[in-house]
Design a protein around this motif. Structure first.
Motif, PDB file in Angstrom:
ATOM      1  N   ALA A 291       0.842  -1.193   0.000  1.00  0.00           N
ATOM      2  CA  ALA A 291       0.000   0.000   0.000  1.00  0.00           C
ATOM      3  C   ALA A 291       0.869   1.231   0.000  1.00  0.00           C
ATOM      4  N   GLY A 292       0.396   2.229  -0.659  1.00  0.00           N
ATOM      5  CA  GLY A 292       1.113   3.486  -0.656  1.00  0.00           C
ATOM      6  C   GLY A 292       1.024   4.130   0.704  1.00  0.00           C
ATOM      7  N   VAL A 293       1.938   4.982   0.968  1.00  0.00           N
ATOM      8  CA  VAL A 293       1.948   5.654   2.256  1.00  0.00           C
ATOM      9  C   VAL A 293       1.270   7.000   2.089  1.00  0.00           C
ATOM     10  N   LEU A 294       0.319   7.221   2.903  1.00  0.00           N
ATOM     11  CA  LEU A 294      -0.451   8.444   2.786  1.00  0.00           C
ATOM     12  C   LEU A 294      -0.271   9.287   4.029  1.00  0.00           C
ATOM     13  N   VAL A 295      -0.026  10.510   3.825  1.00  0.00           N
ATOM     14  CA  VAL A 295      -0.028  11.432   4.949  1.00  0.00           C
ATOM     15  C   VAL A 295      -1.217  12.339   4.722  1.00  0.00           C
ATOM     16  N   ALA A 296      -2.283  12.047   5.428  1.00  0.00           N
ATOM     17  CA  ALA A 296      -3.542  12.702   5.118  1.00  0.00           C
ATOM     18  C   ALA A 296      -3.960  13.613   6.248  1.00  0.00           C
ATOM     19  N   ALA A 297      -4.630  14.649   5.887  1.00  0.00           N
ATOM     20  CA  ALA A 297      -5.170  15.548   6.910  1.00  0.00           C
ATOM     21  C   ALA A 297      -6.276  14.851   7.665  1.00  0.00           C
ATOM     22  N   ALA A 298      -6.364  15.148   8.940  1.00  0.00           N
ATOM     23  CA  ALA A 298      -7.447  14.570   9.724  1.00  0.00           C
ATOM     24  C   ALA A 298      -8.733  15.281   9.341  1.00  0.00           C
ATOM     25  N   LEU A 299      -9.586  14.586   8.672  1.00  0.00           N
ATOM     26  CA  LEU A 299     -10.802  15.218   8.189  1.00  0.00           C
ATOM     27  C   LEU A 299     -12.027  14.694   8.905  1.00  0.00           C
ATOM     28  N   VAL A 300     -12.049  13.399   9.058  1.00  0.00           N
ATOM     29  CA  VAL A 300     -13.224  12.800   9.670  1.00  0.00           C
ATOM     30  C   VAL A 300     -12.802  12.135  10.965  1.00  0.00           C
ATOM     31  N   VAL A 301     -13.230  12.671  12.036  1.00  0.00           N
ATOM     32  CA  VAL A 301     -12.996  12.013  13.311  1.00  0.00           C
ATOM     33  C   VAL A 301     -14.364  11.825  13.942  1.00  0.00           C
ATOM     34  N   GLY A 302     -14.820  10.608  13.946  1.00  0.00           N
ATOM     35  CA  GLY A 302     -16.206  10.376  14.311  1.00  0.00           C
ATOM     36  C   GLY A 302     -16.352   9.796  15.688  1.00  0.00           C
TER      37      GLY A 302
ATOM     38  N   ASP B 201      13.603  -6.659   2.727  1.00  0.00           N
ATOM     39  CA  ASP B 201      12.557  -5.958   3.492  1.00  0.00           C
ATOM     40  C   ASP B 201      12.726  -4.444   3.363  1.00  0.00           C
ATOM     41  N   ARG B 202      12.902  -3.981   2.113  1.00  0.00           N
ATOM     42  CA  ARG B 202      13.109  -2.545   1.901  1.00  0.00           C
ATOM     43  C   ARG B 202      11.771  -1.828   1.850  1.00  0.00           C
ATOM     44  N   THR B 203      11.642  -0.766   2.597  1.00  0.00           N
ATOM     45  CA  THR B 203      10.465   0.090   2.461  1.00  0.00           C
ATOM     46  C   THR B 203      10.890   1.545   2.501  1.00  0.00           C
ATOM     47  N   VAL B 204      10.087   2.386   1.851  1.00  0.00           N
ATOM     48  CA  VAL B 204      10.360   3.819   1.787  1.00  0.00           C
ATOM     49  C   VAL B 204       9.183   4.568   2.408  1.00  0.00           C
ATOM     50  N   VAL B 205       9.517   5.535   3.217  1.00  0.00           N
ATOM     51  CA  VAL B 205       8.513   6.373   3.871  1.00  0.00           C
ATOM     52  C   VAL B 205       8.879   7.831   3.622  1.00  0.00           C
ATOM     53  N   SER B 206       7.887   8.647   3.387  1.00  0.00           N
ATOM     54  CA  SER B 206       8.132  10.073   3.229  1.00  0.00           C
ATOM     55  C   SER B 206       8.324  10.718   4.592  1.00  0.00           C
ATOM     56  N   SER B 207       9.222  11.675   4.661  1.00  0.00           N
ATOM     57  CA  SER B 207       9.260  12.504   5.868  1.00  0.00           C
ATOM     58  C   SER B 207       7.982  13.339   5.889  1.00  0.00           C
ATOM     59  N   ALA B 208       7.629  13.819   7.058  1.00  0.00           N
ATOM     60  CA  ALA B 208       6.357  14.536   7.183  1.00  0.00           C
ATOM     61  C   ALA B 208       6.318  15.776   6.303  1.00  0.00           C
TER      62      ALA B 208
ATOM     63  N   GLY C 187      12.396  -4.849  12.722  1.00  0.00           N
ATOM     64  CA  GLY C 187      11.055  -4.604  12.231  1.00  0.00           C
ATOM     65  C   GLY C 187      10.964  -4.933  10.758  1.00  0.00           C
ATOM     66  N   TYR C 188       9.812  -4.625  10.179  1.00  0.00           N
ATOM     67  CA  TYR C 188       9.594  -5.023   8.794  1.00  0.00           C
ATOM     68  C   TYR C 188       9.288  -3.813   7.926  1.00  0.00           C
ATOM     69  N   ARG C 189       8.052  -3.321   7.978  1.00  0.00           N
ATOM     70  CA  ARG C 189       7.698  -2.217   7.103  1.00  0.00           C
ATOM     71  C   ARG C 189       7.791  -0.893   7.842  1.00  0.00           C
ATOM     72  N   GLY C 190       8.155   0.133   7.107  1.00  0.00           N
ATOM     73  CA  GLY C 190       8.127   1.469   7.673  1.00  0.00           C
ATOM     74  C   GLY C 190       6.812   2.139   7.318  1.00  0.00           C
ATOM     75  N   TRP C 191       6.252   2.849   8.296  1.00  0.00           N
ATOM     76  CA  TRP C 191       5.003   3.572   8.070  1.00  0.00           C
ATOM     77  C   TRP C 191       5.162   5.004   8.547  1.00  0.00           C
ATOM     78  N   GLY C 192       4.675   5.948   7.767  1.00  0.00           N
ATOM     79  CA  GLY C 192       4.705   7.338   8.192  1.00  0.00           C
ATOM     80  C   GLY C 192       3.399   7.701   8.882  1.00  0.00           C
ATOM     81  N   VAL C 193       3.504   8.121  10.120  1.00  0.00           N
ATOM     82  CA  VAL C 193       2.306   8.521  10.856  1.00  0.00           C
ATOM     83  C   VAL C 193       2.683   9.688  11.756  1.00  0.00           C
ATOM     84  N   ASP C 194       1.784  10.684  11.826  1.00  0.00           N
ATOM     85  CA  ASP C 194       2.120  11.960  12.465  1.00  0.00           C
ATOM     86  C   ASP C 194       3.452  12.446  11.865  1.00  0.00           C
ATOM     87  N   ASP C 195       4.386  12.845  12.688  1.00  0.00           N
ATOM     88  CA  ASP C 195       5.687  13.257  12.151  1.00  0.00           C
ATOM     89  C   ASP C 195       6.714  12.146  12.306  1.00  0.00           C
ATOM     90  N   LEU C 196       6.274  10.968  12.583  1.00  0.00           N
ATOM     91  CA  LEU C 196       7.175   9.867  12.917  1.00  0.00           C
ATOM     92  C   LEU C 196       7.264   8.854  11.779  1.00  0.00           C
TER      93      LEU C 196
END
Lengths: 173, 676
Positions: free
Chosen positions: B44-55, B261-268, B313-322
């Motif tokens: 899956a692609g890595v998405l850095v998305a704005a918090a839009l829906v918090v239900g 086990d190469r993965t790429v994550v965008s910086s925030a 670890g295995y996959r890198g995930w971008g979440v918040d600024d981490l």
């Protein structure tokens, strides 16, 4: 996505040694060779995932059986693998089996299948695979007392349908 | 002697049913590895998305080290209100659609009709995959159809740059089958690199990467990064696609040794990419089994080596600024703050067997990454792991695609199995992530949810052959619904040890109200010394449980009956449970589908009738539907419903046990199931 070649070799070696016994266990657990084999394949997927912790073949075998028993419980809840009758004889029974023996064996399989899964698991581990009560308890994650009570109930059930006599010796037609 | 005889007979029976034959351990191992990989590595692609829906908050079962590891996943999320069904869109049912959050809409495209039962081994899809798609806007709760993709595909991941989707369809074949998933990289199938612009509703076919075909994609700044997953077959360059010039360029060789086990994550900030791998040397030398990490600055076109994580670890995930390195395969992973290059440890995993192979995502304060709706989620906001299960007991493995919408999880379609019949689903759901600590109470959804809380059920425990009188003996039953803390029932309910009738079994059954779902039951025994001969196996004081907890499924509105050995407190198996209506439904397809159209005021008998749906056999039109006299009536999820709930306008599946020729036809109704 790489995994160690060494680990692959070890995993294949484990399958080479253990597969047929696992299929026998799965077949008797579910009363059907096809489903038994599916169960083994499903369990091996999890075994592979945990392989880094399971390089000891004895541990891997126990782990795989543990997963099989657990998965068998889950499969029971899914109607698509609902119990299928084994009214038809296999096409190629072992050559030394007479028709009567075959019928006896199938009666035993049917009686096993009528038992609750946990009792069936205990009987197979204890009596088909010759594991001790402590081993069966460890593998099933229950106490030795539970293994004893499940075994006793399973044997009593076989007795109640005439497959065992009062001394525990199998009755034959 | 008896043991030997039984062993012999069991062995013979096993030989009969499972005769020995030649097996190829290599192919069996390969299938296990492949299944494991599909389970664990949805790309899956890595998405850095704005918090839009918090239900609304919906907390699925929280798994901590004190939890009972035997409690299995169920659709608890539904019961906890975690999943909310969204309005239906224009797409047909399918598995493996690609669902991607653009920051404004969720685009759903592609997918397949491939139906494969749970845990089965299937040959592959018979039909080509889909190329059609639709987009869902959470702010308006509306769908729109989108232009069809120039390539048909399923199971693909995507990257998002500036609101546009980029997909690398590595098997853009005319007829794509399951086998191609594995063989495609070495076959002659086309590679399609395509872009979808949601604002213009326009697809563009772009130049495919100049080398290779087996890339993962990540959006970083204005670039799409195409990176290889492993250097095991030799290193090949990673690539950058400049979305402004539509040109590919190679990324300078990274400073790492050969890695897998190469993965790429965008910086925030999108100015750098973080590359994580594990040295291939570790494949033969376990002492080197740790990750290596490096950062590539897009403007400076320079690499910088970063400190290693605290755990494998295995996959890198971008979440918040981490950058979170998820601890798949049982490592410990870590969390990297790129602003300081400091790693932090992750909270310990749940004490659940195999959890490390079911990691499904990470939830941060402002966003999240999800790769599956089944498994364990790392909740960074509260340093814990949460178990999530998809709605309706559907399969999400390996196809139902999910994407993070803010902190929440969007799920489209999948397949559901009942009675050997699989159903392709075209519905959409959103799973509301638990609120982060300190987060304000969220706004309630402005439109009515289409789901209602499931009804509770009841659990009846019946003692098997209880004696009338027993001294020094107490039996309590601890009931823990849905993994919650156990509540004790039954002390003194079964056996009276005080008052005027000490030792008398006052009751042989106990019924308690429980939430529907998974209920864990364990008996607790207290047996005192001198209790007399009526508890023959126990002469010493005993205070505890003799049997492991047993998990029991309780259907909404139904009563599950469990039989308990009075002496040991051990429960008999699930076979003792009352079957849910869904268990009783015929396994064949319904004979007819329609809508209840009666009763009509002007008809004297006031009976329900069936108006058939389009495409159905008109033989059944206006048939009487009398849900009485043993007719099985089931809710959409297999729950028990009363005949009174069948009213005019209800959509139903109907099974008949034979019809008499008349007009309208008169049938003996076997079963009725309410459709969603």
């Amino acid at each position: 996505v790489g995994r160690a070649d060494g680990a692959r070799d070890e995993f294949e070696a484990f399958i080479s040694r253990a597969y047929l016994d696992l299929v026998r266990f799965g077949t008797m657990l579910l009363g059907d060779p096809g489903r038994g084999e599916d169960l083994v394949q499903t369990a091996l997927t999890k075994t592979y995932g945990a392989w880094s912790r399971l390089s000891d073949p004895a541990v891997a075998g126990a782990y795989t059986r543990k997963v099989m028993v657990r998965e068998a419980g889950r499969w029971r809840r899914r109607r698509w693998v609902g119990e299928r009758p084994t009214g038809t004889l296999p096409e190629s029974p072992a050559s030394d089996d007479t028709a009567e023996n075959v019928a006896d064996h199938l009666r035993l399989v049917d009686a096993l299948r009528a038992l609750p899964l946990q009792q069936r698991s205990v009987l197979l581990l204890r009596y088909m695979e010759g594991r001790s009560e402590a081993e069966a308890a460890e593998l099933l994650g229950v106490s030795v007392g539970t293994v004893k009570s499940r075994a006793a109930r399973g044997l009593a059930a076989l007795r109640s349908v005439g497959l065992l006599d009062e001394d525990g010796v199998l009755e034959r037609d | 002697m008896a043991d030997d005889d039984l062993r012999q007979r069991l062995g013979d029976a096993a030989n009969l049913l499972a005769p020995e034959r030649v097996v190829d351990p290599g192919s069996i191992a390969a299938r296990a590895r492949r299944s494991h990989r599909r389970r664990g590595t949805v790309r899956a692609g890595v998405l850095v998305a704005a918090a839009l829906v918090v239900g609304a908050v919906g907390v699925d079962r929280i798994v901590g080290s004190d939890d009972d590891p035997k409690v299995e996943t169920s659709a608890d999320g539904v019961e906890a209100g975690g999943w909310e069904r969204l309005p239906d869109g224009p797409l047909s049912g399918r598995v493996g659609a690609t669902a991607v959050w653009t920051g404004k809409e969720v685009v759903v495209v592609g997918g397949s009709t491939y139906l494969c039962p749970p845990a089965a081994d299937c040959a592959g899809p018979a039909d080509p995959p889909f190329s059609d798609g639709a987009a869902y806007d959470p702010s308006t709760r509306e769908w729109r159809s989108i232009a069809p993709s120039p390539a048909a595909f399923y199971g693909e991941g995507a990257a998002v740059v500036a609101g546009d989707l980029y997909l690398l369809v590595s098997c853009a074949m005319e007829r794509f089958t399951m086998d191609d998933v594995d063989t495609c990289p070495s076959t002659d199938g086309d590679v399609a690199f395509i872009r979808y612009d949601p604002d213009a509703d326009e697809w563009t076919s772009l130049d495919a990467p100049p080398t290779g075909r087996d890339y993962g994609l990540a959006g970083v700044g204005r670039f799409v990064v195409a990176y290889t997953g492993s250097d095991e077959r030799g290193e090949s360059p990673d690539l950058l696609f400049d979305t402004e010039s539509s040109a590919w360029q190679e990324i300078p060789d990274d400073p790492m040794p050969a890695v897998f086990d190469r993965t790429v994550v965008s910086s925030a900030d999108g100015e750098a990419l973080i590359l994580i791998g594990a040295p291939t040397a570790a494949l033969s030398d376990p002492s080197q089994d740790n990750n290596v990490v490096a950062r590539f600055d897009l403007a400076a076109r320079a690499w910088e080596e970063l400190p290693p994580p605290p755990g494998r670890g295995y996959r890198g995930w971008g979440v918040d600024d981490l950058v979170v390195l998820e601890p798949h395969f049982g490592g410990h992973g870590g969390s990297l703050d790129p602003s300081t290059n400091a790693w932090s440890e992750l909270p310990p995993g749940p004490d659940v067997d195999g959890w490390e192979n079911q990691i499904a995502g990470v939830i941060g304060r402002g966003d999240a990454v999800y790769t599956d709706a089944t498994g364990f989620l790392l909740d960074l906001t509260q340093a814990r792991w949460i178990e999530v299960a998809p709605p309706d007991g559907r399969q999400t493995y390996p196809y139902s695609n999910v994407t993070a919408v803010g902190r929440d999880m969007f799920l489209f379609g999948g397949d559901r199995w009942d009675g050997g019949v699989g159903e392709l689903l075209g519905d959409a759901w959103i799973w509301r992530a638990p609120r982060a600590e300190g987060e304000d109470e969220p706004d309630q959804p402005t439109t009515t949810s289409t789901t209602t809380p499931p009804r509770p059920g009841r659990l009846a425990i019946e003692l098997v052959d209880p004696p009338g009188y027993v001294e020094g003996y107490d039996l309590a039953v601890r009931v823990a619904p849905n993994g919650e803390s156990p509540f004790e029932h039954g002390l003194d309910d079964f056996v009276t040890d005080t008052g005027q009738r000490p030792g008398f079994m006052e009751s042989s059954s106990l019924t308690v109200d429980v939430p529907s779902g998974s209920v864990t039951v364990q008996a607790h025994l207290t047996i005192g010394p001198g209790g007399g001969p009526r508890v023959p196996d126990f002469v010493d004081k005993f205070d505890g449980s003799l049997c492991s907890p047993v998990e029991i499924g309780v259907a909404p509105g139904a009563t599950a009956v469990a039989r308990m050995d009075w002496q040991t407190g051990c429960l008999e198996s699930e076979s003792a449970l009352d079957p849910a209506p869904s268990d009783l439904l015929p396994e064949r397809e319904p004979d007819v589908v329609g809508v209840i159209s009666g009763p009509y005021p002007d008809e004297p008998d006031q009976r329900l009738r069936l108006t058939i749906s389009t495409g159905q056999d008109d033989y059944y039109d206006r048939a009487f539907l009398d849900p009485e006299g043993g007719v099985i009536v089931s809710g959409a999820s297999g729950e028990e419903v009363s005949a009174e709930e069948l009213g005019r306008g209800t959509r139903v599946d109907v099974w008949t046990a034979g019809c008499a020729e008349s007009a309208p036809v008169i049938c003996e109704i076997e079963a009725i199931r309410i459709r969603r």
